[in-house]
Design a protein around this motif. Structure first.
Motif, mmCIF file in Angstrom:
data_model
loop_
_atom_site.group_PDB
_atom_site.id
_atom_site.type_symbol
_atom_site.label_atom_id
_atom_site.label_comp_id
_atom_site.label_asym_id
_atom_site.label_seq_id
_atom_site.Cartn_x
_atom_site.Cartn_y
_atom_site.Cartn_z
ATOM 1 N N ALA A 189 0.818 -1.062 0.107
ATOM 2 C CA ALA A 189 0.049 -0.137 0.005
ATOM 3 C C ALA A 189 0.879 1.171 0.088
ATOM 4 C CB ALA A 189 -0.834 0.009 1.211
ATOM 5 N N TYR A 190 0.909 1.846 -1.059
ATOM 6 C CA TYR A 190 1.589 3.020 -1.273
ATOM 7 C C TYR A 190 1.089 4.303 -0.769
ATOM 8 C CZ TYR A 190 5.596 0.412 -3.316
ATOM 9 O OH TYR A 190 6.477 -0.572 -3.779
ATOM 10 N N HIS A 191 1.544 5.318 -0.337
ATOM 11 C CA HIS A 191 1.136 6.531 -0.105
ATOM 12 C C HIS A 191 0.773 7.349 -1.156
ATOM 13 C CE1 HIS A 191 1.009 10.480 2.649
ATOM 14 N NE2 HIS A 191 0.105 10.373 1.874
ATOM 15 N N ARG A 192 -0.384 7.720 -1.813
ATOM 16 C CA ARG A 192 -0.590 8.405 -3.097
ATOM 17 C C ARG A 192 -1.590 9.092 -2.470
ATOM 18 N NH1 ARG A 192 0.037 2.877 -5.474
ATOM 19 N NH2 ARG A 192 2.324 2.919 -6.728
ATOM 20 N N PRO A 193 -1.232 10.401 -2.001
ATOM 21 C CA PRO A 193 -2.237 11.547 -1.349
ATOM 22 C C PRO A 193 -3.477 11.894 -2.294
ATOM 23 C CG PRO A 193 0.034 12.064 -1.013
ATOM 24 C CD PRO A 193 0.066 10.959 -2.038
ATOM 25 N N GLN A 194 -3.314 11.590 -3.563
ATOM 26 C CA GLN A 194 -4.291 12.087 -4.509
ATOM 27 C C GLN A 194 -5.446 10.796 -4.523
ATOM 28 O OE1 GLN A 194 -1.235 11.173 -5.398
ATOM 29 N NE2 GLN A 194 -1.299 9.926 -7.315
ATOM 30 N N ASP A 195 -4.906 9.606 -4.172
ATOM 31 C CA ASP A 195 -5.879 8.436 -4.416
ATOM 32 C C ASP A 195 -6.544 8.034 -2.918
ATOM 33 O OD1 ASP A 195 -5.190 8.462 -6.802
ATOM 34 O OD2 ASP A 195 -3.577 6.927 -6.457
ATOM 35 N N TRP A 196 -5.952 8.003 -1.898
ATOM 36 C CA TRP A 196 -6.344 7.854 -0.570
ATOM 37 C C TRP A 196 -5.963 8.278 0.655
ATOM 38 C CZ3 TRP A 196 -3.915 3.652 2.590
ATOM 39 C CH2 TRP A 196 -2.796 3.583 2.104
ATOM 40 N N ASP A 197 -6.273 8.298 1.953
ATOM 41 C CA ASP A 197 -5.893 8.947 2.896
ATOM 42 C C ASP A 197 -4.644 7.742 3.544
ATOM 43 O OD1 ASP A 197 -5.729 11.147 5.071
ATOM 44 O OD2 ASP A 197 -6.062 9.259 6.193
ATOM 45 N N PHE A 198 -3.631 7.909 3.620
ATOM 46 C CA PHE A 198 -2.738 6.937 4.069
ATOM 47 C C PHE A 198 -3.138 6.523 5.607
ATOM 48 C CE2 PHE A 198 1.566 5.584 5.578
ATOM 49 C CZ PHE A 198 1.811 4.580 4.813
ATOM 50 N N LEU A 199 -3.150 7.705 6.479
ATOM 51 C CA LEU A 199 -3.341 7.331 8.150
ATOM 52 C C LEU A 199 -4.674 6.531 8.227
ATOM 53 C CD1 LEU A 199 -2.345 10.628 9.618
ATOM 54 C CD2 LEU A 199 -1.151 8.580 9.509
ATOM 55 N N SER A 200 -5.558 7.086 7.945
ATOM 56 C CA SER A 200 -6.997 6.456 8.120
ATOM 57 C C SER A 200 -7.202 5.021 7.216
ATOM 58 C CB SER A 200 -8.151 7.336 7.550
ATOM 59 O OG SER A 200 -8.456 7.718 6.193
ATOM 60 N N GLY A 201 -6.543 4.992 5.884
ATOM 61 C CA GLY A 201 -6.725 3.801 5.412
ATOM 62 C C GLY A 201 -5.653 2.855 5.809
ATOM 63 N N GLY A 202 -4.487 3.099 6.065
ATOM 64 C CA GLY A 202 -3.507 2.251 6.467
ATOM 65 C C GLY A 202 -3.956 1.746 7.791
ATOM 66 N N GLU A 203 -4.385 2.521 8.686
ATOM 67 C CA GLU A 203 -4.823 2.365 9.958
ATOM 68 C C GLU A 203 -5.943 1.167 9.832
ATOM 69 O OE1 GLU A 203 -5.545 1.642 14.031
ATOM 70 O OE2 GLU A 203 -4.064 2.922 13.309
ATOM 71 N N ARG A 204 -6.977 1.150 9.061
ATOM 72 C CA ARG A 204 -7.930 0.104 8.740
ATOM 73 C C ARG A 204 -7.302 -0.876 8.010
ATOM 74 N NH1 ARG A 204 -10.286 -1.103 4.291
ATOM 75 N NH2 ARG A 204 -9.603 0.899 3.117
ATOM 76 N N MET A 205 -6.500 -0.924 7.133
ATOM 77 C CA MET A 205 -6.022 -2.053 6.555
ATOM 78 C C MET A 205 -5.013 -2.999 7.497
ATOM 79 S SD MET A 205 -5.678 -1.236 2.377
ATOM 80 C CE MET A 205 -4.934 0.398 2.760
ATOM 81 N N LEU A 206 -4.099 -2.362 8.219
ATOM 82 C CA LEU A 206 -3.391 -2.938 8.933
ATOM 83 C C LEU A 206 -3.941 -3.594 10.145
ATOM 84 C CD1 LEU A 206 -0.043 -0.777 8.361
ATOM 85 C CD2 LEU A 206 -0.658 -2.808 7.374
ATOM 86 N N SER A 207 -5.047 -2.894 10.632
ATOM 87 C CA SER A 207 -5.726 -3.449 11.820
ATOM 88 C C SER A 207 -6.232 -4.622 11.375
ATOM 89 C CB SER A 207 -6.636 -2.289 12.393
ATOM 90 O OG SER A 207 -6.012 -1.419 12.846
ATOM 91 N N THR A 208 -6.876 -4.736 10.246
ATOM 92 C CA THR A 208 -7.703 -5.844 9.727
ATOM 93 C C THR A 208 -6.716 -7.001 9.540
ATOM 94 O OG1 THR A 208 -9.389 -4.677 8.614
ATOM 95 C CG2 THR A 208 -9.047 -6.657 7.776
ATOM 96 N N LEU A 209 -5.531 -6.504 8.850
ATOM 97 C CA LEU A 209 -4.474 -7.653 8.698
ATOM 98 C C LEU A 209 -3.880 -8.201 9.884
ATOM 99 C CD1 LEU A 209 -2.416 -8.770 6.585
ATOM 100 C CD2 LEU A 209 -0.955 -6.942 7.275
ATOM 101 N N GLN A 210 -3.944 -7.354 10.956
ATOM 102 C CA GLN A 210 -3.379 -7.942 12.221
ATOM 103 C C GLN A 210 -4.329 -9.011 12.926
ATOM 104 O OE1 GLN A 210 -3.399 -5.149 15.433
ATOM 105 N NE2 GLN A 210 -1.566 -6.233 16.389
ATOM 106 N N ARG A 211 -5.646 -8.530 12.515
ATOM 107 C CA ARG A 211 -6.742 -9.629 13.156
ATOM 108 C C ARG A 211 -6.569 -10.927 12.107
ATOM 109 N NH1 ARG A 211 -11.889 -10.198 11.151
ATOM 110 N NH2 ARG A 211 -11.822 -8.247 9.934
ATOM 111 N N LEU A 212 -6.276 -10.749 10.843
ATOM 112 C CA LEU A 212 -6.411 -11.981 10.014
ATOM 113 C C LEU A 212 -5.243 -12.614 10.194
ATOM 114 C CD1 LEU A 212 -7.468 -10.265 6.703
ATOM 115 C CD2 LEU A 212 -8.746 -12.042 7.555
#
Length: 367
Positions: free
Chosen positions: A256-279
């Motif tokens: 997951a690359y930080h591309r500010p024009q496409d998505w928010d790295f802080l909120s999106g990264g928090e969501r995806m990595l938290s889900t990854l931790q659970r998985l």
């Protein structure tokens, strides 16, 4: 934690565990099995920092023995070295980044000799068009290389060449060097010929399983751990839609690359990595942030203001940022001496809130 305490902790953990973690390859070498167990354990100590092609070239240099952009910024090599095998499948002697495979072999084995961890990506050419991995115009490339497909024999030859490379990775004492192999990555996107829009979930699963089975059972490659690494994903269901099964995967990752024009790295990264931790907990797998970075690093405090908050407390074994191209001045994702983000990277490396581990800080990952 020093190496002695780490060994004691490892022994205690093994004694207390009814089912010690085993890799997808039942015949994995002792060093590969040890690396797998230690990927779980290292996450209790910190997140290993990785950099793609770090020993090969940097922001303004190429093939200078011992150099490392990371080391020149913080005084230590990365704990994880990333390497690329795209081009090997064609029989070429150089990768798609124009690096001799012989040099990759030499430096990969040298990193192992120092105690570092190695991970390998692979961007094979489109088997139908012969164009690059990024040629995603067709929806039949994957089906063409599965058993019964028109290009299946060609794919087996590709895997033969990969197998030759992997079994040729030998340390000074003849040990097969363990590698984290990350094939067919970022498949939740459609940037490659094996992506979400280019094949069905069942085709992707079949491709993954055949690759593992052929390398492991036909070619006898037993020094690999297999890393599953989607691109951006919506939720756990999306992440696992093309998951081939626990018996075929060793590590759960995320690109997951930080591309500010496409998505928010802080909120999106928090969501995806938290889900990854659970998985990871649900599937009994170590987890990693397998590719990330902000190209050109225009935010001079990106390391502590963006990356550190996202990886904090996620139980990751490692995080890897992409390469610093020697011939493209703005194409870099890691720190380099003299860049405006260098002071912030040193703070990132030295922080104690979420320890970030470099090569000299690693315990013995192979025993």
């Amino acid at each position: 934690m020093n190496k002695l305490l780490f060994i004691v902790f490892a022994a205690f953990s093994a004694a207390c565990s009814d089912t010690p973690p085993l890799p997808a390859d039942p015949q994995a070498t002792p060093e590969t099995r040890a690396l797998y167990r230690n990927l779980f354990r290292i996450a209790d100590e910190g997140v290993m920092f990785g950099h793609q092609d770090d020993a090969l070239y940097g922001h303004d240099w190429k093939y200078e023995e011992g150099r490392s952009d990371v080391r020149e910024c913080c005084g230590d090599y990365p704990a994880v070295f990333g390497w690329e095998l795209g081009g090997l499948e064609t029989g070429a002697d150089r990768s798609i980044d124009d690096v001799p495979f012989a040099e990759i072999t030499r430096l990969l084995c040298a990193a192992y000799g120092r105690g570092a961890v190695n991970t390998v990506s692979w961007h094979p050419q489109n088997p139908e068009s012969g164009a690059s991995a990024w040629d995603g115009k067709t929806s039949t490339a994957v089906s063409s290389i599965l058993p019964g497909g028109a290009n299946h024999a060609q794919f087996r030859l590709w895997l033969d060449r990969l197998a030759g490379f992997f079994v040729g990775l030998k340390s000074a004492d003849g040990t097969c060097v363990p590698v984290l192999f990350r094939p067919f990555h970022e498949h939740t996107g459609s940037g490659f010929w094996w992506g979400e829009a280019q094949c069905t979930p069942d085709e992707y699963k079949a491709l993954w399983r055949f690759t593992v089975e052929y390398l492991r059972d036909v070619k006898g490659v037993h020094n690999l751990l297999y890393v599953y690494s989607p691109d951006l994903y919506r939720d756990a269901e999306h992440y696992t839609e093309r998951y081939p099964g626990d018996e075929w995967v060793d590590v759960l990752g995320l690109d997951a690359y930080h591309r500010p024009q496409d998505w928010d790295f802080l909120s999106g990264g928090e969501r995806m990595l938290s889900t990854l931790q659970r998985l990871g907990r649900e599937h009994g797998k170590p987890t990693a942030f397998t590719e990330t970075g902000l190209e050109g690093i225009p935010d001079t405090a990106w390391w502590t203001r963006r990356l550190l908050p996202v990886i904090r407390g996620k139980g990751l074994s490692y995080v890897l940022v992409w390469r610093n191209a020697h011939d493209r001045p703005t194409h870099f994702f890691g720190p380099w001496h003299g860049h405006a983000s260098e002071p912030d990277f040193r703070k990132f490396a030295a922080n104690r809130e979420q320890p970030v581990l470099f090569e000299s800080q690693l315990p013995d990952m192979y025993h």
